[in-house]
Design a protein around this motif. Structure first.
Motif, PDB file in Angstrom:
ATOM      1  N   LEU A   1      57.616   6.636 -27.112  1.00 34.48           N
ATOM      2  CA  LEU A   1      58.682   6.439 -26.133  1.00 34.48           C
ATOM      3  C   LEU A   1      58.787   4.969 -25.735  1.00 34.48           C
ATOM      4  O   LEU A   1      59.887   4.439 -25.545  1.00 34.48           O
ATOM      5  CB  LEU A   1      58.423   7.304 -24.894  1.00 34.48           C
ATOM      6  CG  LEU A   1      58.576   8.819 -25.089  1.00 34.48           C
ATOM      7  CD1 LEU A   1      58.184   9.559 -23.820  1.00 34.48           C
ATOM      8  CD2 LEU A   1      59.998   9.161 -25.496  1.00 34.48           C
TER       9      LEU A   1
ATOM     10  N   ARG B   1      62.008   2.314 -26.337  1.00 33.81           N
ATOM     11  CA  ARG B   1      62.618   1.412 -25.353  1.00 33.81           C
ATOM     12  C   ARG B   1      62.736  -0.003 -25.904  1.00 33.81           C
ATOM     13  O   ARG B   1      63.736  -0.685 -25.685  1.00 33.81           O
ATOM     14  CB  ARG B   1      61.796   1.390 -24.067  1.00 33.81           C
ATOM     15  CG  ARG B   1      61.826   2.697 -23.336  1.00 33.81           C
ATOM     16  CD  ARG B   1      61.759   2.554 -21.838  1.00 33.81           C
ATOM     17  NE  ARG B   1      60.749   1.639 -21.369  1.00 33.81           N
ATOM     18  CZ  ARG B   1      59.465   1.945 -21.247  1.00 33.81           C
ATOM     19  NH1 ARG B   1      59.036   3.128 -21.621  1.00 33.81           N
ATOM     20  NH2 ARG B   1      58.603   1.072 -20.783  1.00 33.81           N
TER      21      ARG B   1
ATOM     22  N   THR C   1      63.090   7.296 -20.318  1.00 37.64           N
ATOM     23  CA  THR C   1      61.803   7.282 -21.027  1.00 37.64           C
ATOM     24  C   THR C   1      60.751   6.502 -20.249  1.00 37.64           C
ATOM     25  O   THR C   1      59.560   6.804 -20.332  1.00 37.64           O
ATOM     26  CB  THR C   1      61.953   6.669 -22.431  1.00 37.64           C
ATOM     27  OG1 THR C   1      62.526   5.355 -22.318  1.00 37.64           O
ATOM     28  CG2 THR C   1      62.852   7.531 -23.293  1.00 37.64           C
TER      29      THR C   1
ATOM     30  N   ASP D   1      56.948   8.112 -20.046  1.00 39.02           N
ATOM     31  CA  ASP D   1      55.861   7.696 -20.935  1.00 39.02           C
ATOM     32  C   ASP D   1      54.558   7.440 -20.198  1.00 39.02           C
ATOM     33  O   ASP D   1      53.486   7.858 -20.643  1.00 39.02           O
ATOM     34  CB  ASP D   1      56.276   6.483 -21.783  1.00 39.02           C
ATOM     35  CG  ASP D   1      56.620   5.272 -20.925  1.00 39.02           C
ATOM     36  OD1 ASP D   1      56.672   5.409 -19.689  1.00 39.02           O
ATOM     37  OD2 ASP D   1      56.852   4.197 -21.490  1.00 39.02           O
TER      38      ASP D   1
END
Length: 281
Positions: A97, A101, A136, A140
């Motif tokens: 994740l 990003r 996210t 995460d």
């Protein structure tokens, strides 16, 4: 007269020493908390056989119970398998994740500046990329802590990904004239300054994330997301006040972190001084 064979006696002592050998040679991964343990050997066996694990290689004890380097028989691919397990631990869901990003940052910039940066459709796609990155970000870190997936890569990459997506959005908005540059400077200056401050006082302790800091992050994400969209009317007015609240929270929480850093440093110095005085006494 009944006697105990020397080999059995020595084998018994070797069996007792096997766990110590296994403990000292065990492979321990702090992330997976998996430890290789040698099987125990009953003392009643006439010829005790102990196993020790060292660097993925088994060692077979001799009849006297003492293992030697000459007895070590390497297992094919032992070290390679151990390295593969350690490397695979980096590719967990939390780190994936974070990587997503990082990948979204250049994609967001391209969508944000497409067709001059003022096309509502492209801005909507840019908002979608920004929203995915922010969502996210919420998951995460929680996943990593909950399922014990914290890695050195995640510790470094996660804050970089956070600052990258927010910084890219603010700089794009200011370069397009949608957001004053002083707002971008205040927010980014605060984020970089607090990050540096954490590193400076880490020898004395860790500054925990406060509720105000989490509220600041949420407010910043909502405000920047509203500015990314091509809003008009009362929604454009609303986003102005949301951004104003984000700026206020940014400054207030930044000052609070500075206060915490000063207190933490003073406490650390006082504790070190007290420890030195106690040692000299």
């Amino acid at each position: 007269m009944t006697g105990v064979p020397a080999s059995a006696a020595n084998g018994s002592s070797g069996a007792q020493g096997a766990p110590a050998s296994a403990a000292s040679g065990a492979l321990s991964d702090p992330e997976s908390e998996s430890v290789s343990v040698s099987p125990s050997v009953p003392e009643s066996l006439p010829e005790a056989v102990a196993y020790a694990v060292s660097d993925g290689k088994p060692a077979v004890a001799s009849e006297t119970g003492a293992s030697s380097e000459a007895d070590v028989k390497p297992v094919r691919g032992g070290k390679l398998a151990a390295a593969a397990v350690n490397e695979a631990s980096v590719w967990n869901i939390a780190n994936l994740l974070t990587m997503l990003r990082l990948v979204l940052v250049p994609g967001f910039v391209a969508l944000m500046l497409a067709d001059g940066g003022y096309d509502p459709a492209w801005r909507a796609f840019a908002w979608a990329a920004f929203a995915i990155a922010m969502i996210t970000d919420l998951f995460d870190g929680h996943i990593a802590r909950t399922y014990d997936l914290v890695t050195d890569f995640g510790k470094i990459a996660d804050p970089i990904a956070d600052k990258a997506i927010m910084g890219a959005a603010l700089i794009c908005l200011s370069s397009l004239g949608d957001l004053p540059w002083w707002v971008t400077i205040v927010i980014l200056g605060r984020e970089l300054g607090i990050t540096l401050l954490r590193f400076l006082v880490i020898r004395y302790g860790v500054i925990p994330a406060s509720r105000g800091g989490k509220l600041k992050t949420l407010t910043q994400g909502v405000a920047v997301g509203m500015y990314v969209l091509a809003l008009t009317g009362w929604l454009a007015t609303l986003r102005f006040w949301v951004m104003a609240a984000a700026v206020v929270l940014t400054v207030v929480t930044g000052l609070d972190y500075v206060r915490q850093a000063i207190v933490l440093r003073r406490q650390g110095i006082a504790e070190r001084k007290a420890a030195l005085e106690e040692a000299e006494a």
